[in-house]
Design a protein around this motif. Structure first.
Motif, PDB file in Angstrom:
ATOM      1  N   LEU A  26      11.358  -0.216   2.046  1.00 50.25           N
ATOM      2  CA  LEU A  26      12.399   0.593   1.248  1.00 50.25           C
ATOM      3  C   LEU A  26      12.245   2.024   1.464  1.00 50.25           C
ATOM      4  N   PHE A  27      11.044   2.506   1.381  1.00 51.25           N
ATOM      5  CA  PHE A  27      10.680   4.170   1.567  1.00 51.25           C
ATOM      6  C   PHE A  27      11.096   4.498   3.069  1.00 51.25           C
ATOM      7  N   MET A  72       8.006  -2.134  -0.869  1.00 46.59           N
ATOM      8  CA  MET A  72       8.558  -0.547  -1.149  1.00 46.59           C
ATOM      9  C   MET A  72       8.044   0.110   0.321  1.00 46.59           C
ATOM     10  N   SER A  81      11.180   7.265  -6.091  1.00 45.51           N
ATOM     11  CA  SER A  81      11.906   6.077  -6.687  1.00 45.51           C
ATOM     12  C   SER A  81      11.313   4.556  -5.966  1.00 45.51           C
ATOM     13  N   CYS A  82      10.532   5.046  -4.931  1.00 48.53           N
ATOM     14  CA  CYS A  82       9.901   3.534  -4.469  1.00 48.53           C
ATOM     15  C   CYS A  82       8.747   3.386  -5.478  1.00 48.53           C
TER      16      CYS A  82
END
Lengths: 137, 189
Positions: free
Chosen positions: A22-23, A19, B94-95
């Motif tokens: 992704l961030f 995550m 969203s993460c």
């Protein structure tokens, strides 16, 4: 209890790492940083696969004389070997694209690039209008 | 209590620390070096997880070659990430939601190292036996990579070849670009 907590701890940290990657990809505007984010995401996915292939008390899957040896699962290792090499090829391609973008736009920040594009669009429209006017005369 | 699991947990937490500091830094050289360290610790983890082939590929390719590529690209790029005020609320939210869903799903994953989990029951034993009887190479990973999945590896070579051609054609015109831009500006004026 502690052992089972440890058994799940790895998965949790790997998901958090994914995550974070992704961030960095969707939250940061710098193109180089985005590529770094992709690399982090990629490496965490590799970790997840390799973790799934582990057997407690097993060794690396290289055959020995002893028939009672337990081997860890070799299949995820092969998939990830392919993925690492393809990953470096895509990273090289992405970096080449970023270098090219920088040489044309003079910036690798997303805001600057889209602002530059807007100006270009208006310029094109203006020259088009001028040429139409000249032709009509 | 398994000592391998403790080492794993320590290393993966170290990786989390590196990723956290990557989130904060804006200097490009710092980012590149941290990414390299991240790959190296991942390689260490692969060793403790019995994936020695993957470990040395990750150390050579992930920590070595991609760091060189990043450093080479740095020569053409700005050294600092610019500080902009933009809302990061939606990406962060969203993460976090996606991460929470993944962690919720992790309760269904088999515990690490369990020999009876589904992944170990099918296909892998066949490869281990077949590597000895059919192919005769003691390293099972090599025999799968080069023989059982030979076409896959061939496809990988094509991908690398294509990427190499694309990089060369993209970088060919970098120096000409500036002249072109000047000409374009003069034309438009």
């Amino acid at each position: 209890m502690i052992t089972s907590a440890m058994g799940i701890w790895n998965y949790w940290i790997v998901f958090i790492l994914m995550m974070i990657g992704l961030f960095i990809v969707i939250g940061r505007k710098n193109l180089l940083k985005k590529i770094v984010g992709l690399t982090i995401f990629q490496t965490s996915v590799f970790l997840l696969y390799i973790t799934l292939g582990k057997i407690t008390g097993g060794t690396a899957p290289i055959l020995t004389e002893n028939s009672s040896t337990i081997y860890s699962n070799p299949l995820p290792h092969v998939l990830i070997l392919t993925a690492i090499v393809v990953g470096v090829a895509t990273t090289a391609l992405a970096l080449a694209l970023v270098v090219r973008i920088n040489s044309i736009y003079g910036s690798i920040e997303e805001d600057d690039i889209s602002a530059h594009d807007l100006i270009d669009y208006h310029d094109q429209n203006n020259t088009l209008k001028k040429s139409i006017l000249q032709n009509s005369k | 209590m398994n000592i391998e699991l403790i080492i794993n947990a320590f290393l993966v937490t170290l990786m989390l620390g590196i990723a956290m500091s990557l989130l904060r830094t804006r200097s490009v050289i710092f980012t590149v070096i941290l990414t390299s360290a991240y790959s190296l610790i991942a390689a260490l983890m692969f060793i403790t997880l019995d994936a020695v082939d993957v470990a040395f590929t990750e150390a050579a390719v992930g920590a070595g070659i991609s760091t060189i590529l990043f450093l080479a690209a740095m020569a053409y790029l700005p050294r600092e990430e610019e500080k902009r005020i933009n809302s990061q609320l939606i990406p962060a939210l969203s993460c976090i939601v996606l991460g929470a869903i993944l962690i919720w799903c992790s309760f269904d994953l088999p515990e690490i190292g369990l020999a009876s989990s589904p992944i170990h029951l099918h296909l892998a034993p066949d490869y281990i036996i077949g590597s000895k009887n059919d192919i005769g190479i003691p390293n099972v990973v090599t025999s799968i990579l080069a023989s059982y999945r030979g076409y896959d590896t061939f496809g990988e070579v094509i991908v690398i070849f294509t990427a190499g051609i694309a990089v060369l054609t993209l970088l060919q015109n970098v120096k000409k670009d500036k002249k072109k831009i000047k000409k374009k500006v003069i034309k438009n004026v």
